[in-house]
Write an enzyme that holds these catalytic residues in place. Structure first.
Site, PDB file in Angstrom:
ATOM      1  CD  GLU A   1      -1.724  -3.442  -6.607  1.00  0.00           C
ATOM      2  OE1 GLU A   1      -0.530  -3.716  -6.448  1.00  0.00           O
ATOM      3  OE2 GLU A   1      -2.182  -2.301  -6.418  1.00  0.00           O
TER       4      GLU A   1
ATOM      5  CB  ALA B   1      -0.900   0.003   1.224  1.00  0.00           C
ATOM      6  CG  ASP B   2       1.080   3.669  -2.951  1.00  0.00           C
ATOM      7  OD1 ASP B   2       2.235   3.221  -3.034  1.00  0.00           O
ATOM      8  OD2 ASP B   2       0.217   3.475  -3.821  1.00  0.00           O
TER       9      ASP B   2
ATOM     10  CE  LYS C   1       5.130   2.847   1.319  1.00  0.00           C
ATOM     11  NZ  LYS C   1       4.755   1.751   0.470  1.00  0.00           N
TER      12      LYS C   1
HETATM   13  C1  A5P Z   1       1.133  -1.101  -7.044  1.00  0.00           C
HETATM   14  O1  A5P Z   1       0.394  -0.444  -8.005  1.00  0.00           O
HETATM   15  C2  A5P Z   1       0.827  -0.526  -5.715  1.00  0.00           C
HETATM   16  O2  A5P Z   1      -0.502  -0.560  -5.320  1.00  0.00           O
HETATM   17  C3  A5P Z   1       1.757  -1.045  -4.642  1.00  0.00           C
HETATM   18  O3  A5P Z   1       1.202  -2.130  -3.947  1.00  0.00           O
HETATM   19  C4  A5P Z   1       2.028   0.103  -3.719  1.00  0.00           C
HETATM   20  O4  A5P Z   1       2.440   1.190  -4.528  1.00  0.00           O
HETATM   21  C5  A5P Z   1       3.093  -0.212  -2.686  1.00  0.00           C
HETATM   22  O5  A5P Z   1       4.305  -0.445  -3.315  1.00  0.00           O
HETATM   23  P1  A5P Z   1       5.657  -0.656  -2.513  1.00  0.00           P
HETATM   24  O6  A5P Z   1       5.520  -1.924  -1.756  1.00  0.00           O
HETATM   25  O7  A5P Z   1       6.691  -0.710  -3.614  1.00  0.00           O
HETATM   26  O8  A5P Z   1       5.845   0.551  -1.640  1.00  0.00           O
END
Ligand code: A5P
Length: 209
Positions: free
Chosen positions: A84, A64-65, A102
């Protein structure tokens, strides 16, 4: 067991861990959200499958971001939000794996929300989105060209206005013609594993369950 694997660095670490720790000979199948995840999963000996239209996934592991206290999420920083969200809808349990950094108080506090739109008429879609989010901007790739998702769409990254509740925003975004999906995952995650810098992992459950 059939699981879902999202996309992004955190999930790719999980795939590495599965490769080193999953008992030899025990079958593991996974539906995956991106070509990169697929490549890594195959390398880890995981049988990559498609959603079959019948059975639910036993578990989805995804990054997740942003993660708020209700376990609502912003996702799509890596551009895989559409697949997703389909995996999240198909999963009986959704566990988020992310760095503790996050965790936010308010969704949108640090990141814009990615909105996947069809290419046709995208400027008009952006104009309509301006009524809901601030400054929706076309995502570009490293070469400065429009970034195209694995499903062939563009992404507009828009800031959630301070006075707007992300949970409320999800529904009007769904109703904008041209929008395929957005990166607000509301009420979908069941548990979050948040990794701290010192290696400790904090487990977070939504207050509702
Ligand atoms: C992919 O599109 C995203 O939803 C990722 O799951 C999200 O950006 C988290 O990525 P990281 O694990 O690289 O931070």
């Amino acid at each position: 067991m059939t699981i879902g694997l999202g996309s992004g660095r955190a999930v790719w670490k999980v795939v590495e861990t599965i490769a080193s720790r999953w008992p030899a000979g025990a079958p593991l199948r996974a539906a995956v959200a991106s070509g990169r995840t697929e490549q890594l999963a195959r390398g880890a000996g995981i049988d990559v499958v498609e959603l079959d239209g019948e059975a639910d996934l036993d578990l989805l592991l995804d990054g997740a971001d942003e993660v708020d206290g209700e376990l609502c999420l912003i996702k799509g920083g890596g551009g895989a939000l559409l697949r997703e969200k389909i995996l999240a809808a198909a999963a009986r349990r959704f566990v988020v794996v992310a760095e503790a950094s996050k965790r936010v108080e308010r969704l949108g506090e640090r990141r814009p929300v990615p909105i996947e739109v069809v290419r046709f008429g995208w400027r008009d879609t952006a104009r309509r989105l301006r009524a809901l989010v601030e400054a929706p901007e076309l995502r570009l790739d490293a070469g400065g060209r429009p970034y195209v998702t694995e499903e062939g769409h563009y992404i507009l990254d828009g800031t959630i206005p301070l006075h707007v509740d992300a949970e409320w925003l999800a529904s009007p975004l769904d109703g904008v013609p041209g929008v395929v999906e957005h990166g607000l995952f509301i009420g979908m995650a069941d548990f979050a594993l948040l990794g701290q810098e010192d290696g400790r992992v904090e487990g977070l459950r939504p207050p509702r369950g």
